[in-house]
Scaffold this motif. Structure first.
Motif, PDB file in Angstrom:
ATOM      1  N   GLN A 230      -5.907 -13.516  52.892  1.00 38.07           N
ATOM      2  CA  GLN A 230      -5.685 -12.959  51.563  1.00 38.07           C
ATOM      3  C   GLN A 230      -5.084 -14.002  50.636  1.00 38.07           C
ATOM      4  O   GLN A 230      -4.407 -14.921  51.082  1.00 38.07           O
ATOM      5  CB  GLN A 230      -4.773 -11.734  51.651  1.00 38.07           C
ATOM      6  N   LYS A 231      -5.344 -13.845  49.351  1.00 34.79           N
ATOM      7  CA  LYS A 231      -4.755 -14.701  48.314  1.00 34.79           C
ATOM      8  C   LYS A 231      -3.889 -13.804  47.449  1.00 34.79           C
ATOM      9  O   LYS A 231      -4.354 -12.770  46.957  1.00 34.79           O
ATOM     10  CB  LYS A 231      -5.860 -15.349  47.479  1.00 34.79           C
ATOM     11  N   LYS A 232      -2.616 -14.172  47.290  1.00 33.26           N
ATOM     12  CA  LYS A 232      -1.686 -13.353  46.528  1.00 33.26           C
ATOM     13  C   LYS A 232      -1.253 -14.043  45.246  1.00 33.26           C
ATOM     14  O   LYS A 232      -1.146 -15.263  45.180  1.00 33.26           O
ATOM     15  CB  LYS A 232      -0.448 -13.034  47.364  1.00 33.26           C
ATOM     16  N   ALA A 233      -0.972 -13.223  44.237  1.00 35.29           N
ATOM     17  CA  ALA A 233      -0.374 -13.692  42.989  1.00 35.29           C
ATOM     18  C   ALA A 233       1.120 -13.920  43.237  1.00 35.29           C
ATOM     19  O   ALA A 233       1.669 -13.456  44.249  1.00 35.29           O
ATOM     20  CB  ALA A 233      -0.585 -12.649  41.901  1.00 35.29           C
ATOM     21  N   PRO A 234       1.801 -14.615  42.324  1.00 39.34           N
ATOM     22  CA  PRO A 234       3.237 -14.837  42.498  1.00 39.34           C
ATOM     23  C   PRO A 234       4.059 -13.550  42.680  1.00 39.34           C
ATOM     24  O   PRO A 234       5.081 -13.555  43.350  1.00 39.34           O
ATOM     25  CB  PRO A 234       3.646 -15.571  41.217  1.00 39.34           C
TER      26      PRO A 234
ATOM     27  N   GLY B 181       3.208 -11.047  44.448  1.00 41.60           N
ATOM     28  CA  GLY B 181       2.910 -10.472  45.755  1.00 41.60           C
ATOM     29  C   GLY B 181       1.682  -9.588  45.797  1.00 41.60           C
ATOM     30  O   GLY B 181       1.269  -9.147  46.862  1.00 41.60           O
ATOM     31  N   SER B 182       1.081  -9.326  44.651  1.00 46.22           N
ATOM     32  CA  SER B 182      -0.127  -8.499  44.634  1.00 46.22           C
ATOM     33  C   SER B 182      -1.323  -9.329  45.117  1.00 46.22           C
ATOM     34  O   SER B 182      -1.394 -10.533  44.889  1.00 46.22           O
ATOM     35  CB  SER B 182      -0.393  -7.940  43.240  1.00 46.22           C
ATOM     36  N   ILE B 183      -2.242  -8.673  45.794  1.00 50.09           N
ATOM     37  CA  ILE B 183      -3.434  -9.348  46.314  1.00 50.09           C
ATOM     38  C   ILE B 183      -4.437  -9.542  45.188  1.00 50.09           C
ATOM     39  O   ILE B 183      -4.710  -8.619  44.420  1.00 50.09           O
ATOM     40  CB  ILE B 183      -4.059  -8.525  47.454  1.00 50.09           C
ATOM     41  N   ILE B 184      -5.006 -10.760  45.086  1.00 51.26           N
ATOM     42  CA  ILE B 184      -6.011 -11.016  44.056  1.00 51.26           C
ATOM     43  C   ILE B 184      -7.383 -11.340  44.652  1.00 51.26           C
ATOM     44  O   ILE B 184      -8.398 -11.175  43.990  1.00 51.26           O
ATOM     45  CB  ILE B 184      -5.567 -12.133  43.082  1.00 51.26           C
ATOM     46  N   ALA B 185      -7.415 -11.784  45.902  1.00 52.99           N
ATOM     47  CA  ALA B 185      -8.696 -12.096  46.557  1.00 52.99           C
ATOM     48  C   ALA B 185      -8.535 -11.958  48.064  1.00 52.99           C
ATOM     49  O   ALA B 185      -7.427 -12.037  48.590  1.00 52.99           O
ATOM     50  CB  ALA B 185      -9.147 -13.505  46.202  1.00 52.99           C
ATOM     51  N   LEU B 186      -9.673 -11.739  48.732  1.00 54.95           N
ATOM     52  CA  LEU B 186      -9.671 -11.554  50.179  1.00 54.95           C
ATOM     53  C   LEU B 186     -10.773 -12.371  50.819  1.00 54.95           C
ATOM     54  O   LEU B 186     -11.864 -12.503  50.257  1.00 54.95           O
ATOM     55  CB  LEU B 186      -9.895 -10.078  50.515  1.00 54.95           C
ATOM     56  N   GLY B 187     -10.486 -12.915  51.983  1.00 57.53           N
ATOM     57  CA  GLY B 187     -11.496 -13.600  52.778  1.00 57.53           C
ATOM     58  C   GLY B 187     -12.044 -12.618  53.789  1.00 57.53           C
ATOM     59  O   GLY B 187     -11.303 -12.116  54.634  1.00 57.53           O
ATOM     60  N   MET B 188     -13.336 -12.292  53.674  1.00 58.62           N
ATOM     61  CA  MET B 188     -13.925 -11.259  54.526  1.00 58.62           C
ATOM     62  C   MET B 188     -15.149 -11.787  55.253  1.00 58.62           C
ATOM     63  O   MET B 188     -15.806 -12.713  54.810  1.00 58.62           O
ATOM     64  CB  MET B 188     -14.312 -10.038  53.689  1.00 58.62           C
TER      65      MET B 188
ATOM     66  N   LYS C 289     -10.333  -8.750  44.752  1.00 55.78           N
ATOM     67  CA  LYS C 289      -9.729  -7.497  45.190  1.00 55.78           C
ATOM     68  C   LYS C 289     -10.438  -6.290  44.579  1.00 55.78           C
ATOM     69  O   LYS C 289     -10.722  -5.307  45.277  1.00 55.78           O
ATOM     70  CB  LYS C 289      -8.248  -7.474  44.832  1.00 55.78           C
ATOM     71  N   ALA C 290     -10.738  -6.335  43.305  1.00 57.47           N
ATOM     72  CA  ALA C 290     -11.397  -5.204  42.638  1.00 57.47           C
ATOM     73  C   ALA C 290     -12.741  -4.875  43.292  1.00 57.47           C
ATOM     74  O   ALA C 290     -13.111  -3.703  43.409  1.00 57.47           O
ATOM     75  CB  ALA C 290     -11.585  -5.499  41.157  1.00 57.47           C
ATOM     76  N   SER C 291     -13.451  -5.885  43.740  1.00 56.74           N
ATOM     77  CA  SER C 291     -14.736  -5.661  44.419  1.00 56.74           C
ATOM     78  C   SER C 291     -14.535  -4.956  45.753  1.00 56.74           C
ATOM     79  O   SER C 291     -15.316  -4.079  46.122  1.00 56.74           O
ATOM     80  CB  SER C 291     -15.457  -6.988  44.649  1.00 56.74           C
ATOM     81  N   VAL C 292     -13.500  -5.326  46.471  1.00 56.75           N
ATOM     82  CA  VAL C 292     -13.213  -4.707  47.764  1.00 56.75           C
ATOM     83  C   VAL C 292     -12.801  -3.249  47.569  1.00 56.75           C
ATOM     84  O   VAL C 292     -13.254  -2.363  48.295  1.00 56.75           O
ATOM     85  CB  VAL C 292     -12.127  -5.497  48.529  1.00 56.75           C
TER      86      VAL C 292
ATOM     87  N   ARG D  37      -7.291   0.778  53.651  1.00 57.03           N
ATOM     88  CA  ARG D  37      -7.572   1.912  52.774  1.00 57.03           C
ATOM     89  C   ARG D  37      -7.040   1.617  51.383  1.00 57.03           C
ATOM     90  O   ARG D  37      -6.314   0.638  51.194  1.00 57.03           O
ATOM     91  CB  ARG D  37      -6.948   3.195  53.336  1.00 57.03           C
ATOM     92  N   THR D  38      -7.407   2.450  50.425  1.00 58.49           N
ATOM     93  CA  THR D  38      -6.899   2.272  49.067  1.00 58.49           C
ATOM     94  C   THR D  38      -5.853   3.341  48.765  1.00 58.49           C
ATOM     95  O   THR D  38      -5.867   4.433  49.324  1.00 58.49           O
ATOM     96  CB  THR D  38      -8.025   2.358  48.020  1.00 58.49           C
TER      97      THR D  38
END
Length: 95
Positions: A9-13, A15-22, A35-38, A66-67
């Motif tokens: 995962q890639k986090k913003a400063p 702590g929120s997730i902005i991108a994921l390696g899937m 993240k929005a795509s996931v 889950r969301t």
């Protein structure tokens, strides 16, 4: 069996997730997703996504993602409106 596995995962400063390696398999290569795509995959297409963890040189299935409130990603049953996918490693992007 999961449709996709989150391996990093890639986090913003903050702590929120902005991108994921899937990956589409436990041993498969990783692609970056916003993240929005996931979130859309899970909410709209009902795709099953689990974490994957590297243990003793082998990828193993972790927990189901889950969301919460249609915008946060979590693996635990807590409904707190924050991202929490456990201890996934950082996604490293080539700049």
């Amino acid at each position: 069996m999961a449709d996709y596995y989150i391996k990093c995962q890639k986090k913003a400063p903050d702590g929120s997730i902005i991108a994921l390696g899937m990956s589409s398999s436990l041993r498969g290569p990783v692609s970056m997703f916003r993240k929005a795509s996931v979130v859309a995959l899970v909410r709209e297409m009902k795709i099953s996504i689990w974490t994957a963890l590297l243990e003793d040189g082998k990828w193993i299935e972790g927990e189901q993602m889950r969301t919460v409130e249609g915008r946060y990603l979590r693996t635990d049953r807590n409904d707190t409106p924050l991202d929490n996918l456990g201890e996934l490693p950082d996604l490293r992007l080539n700049d």
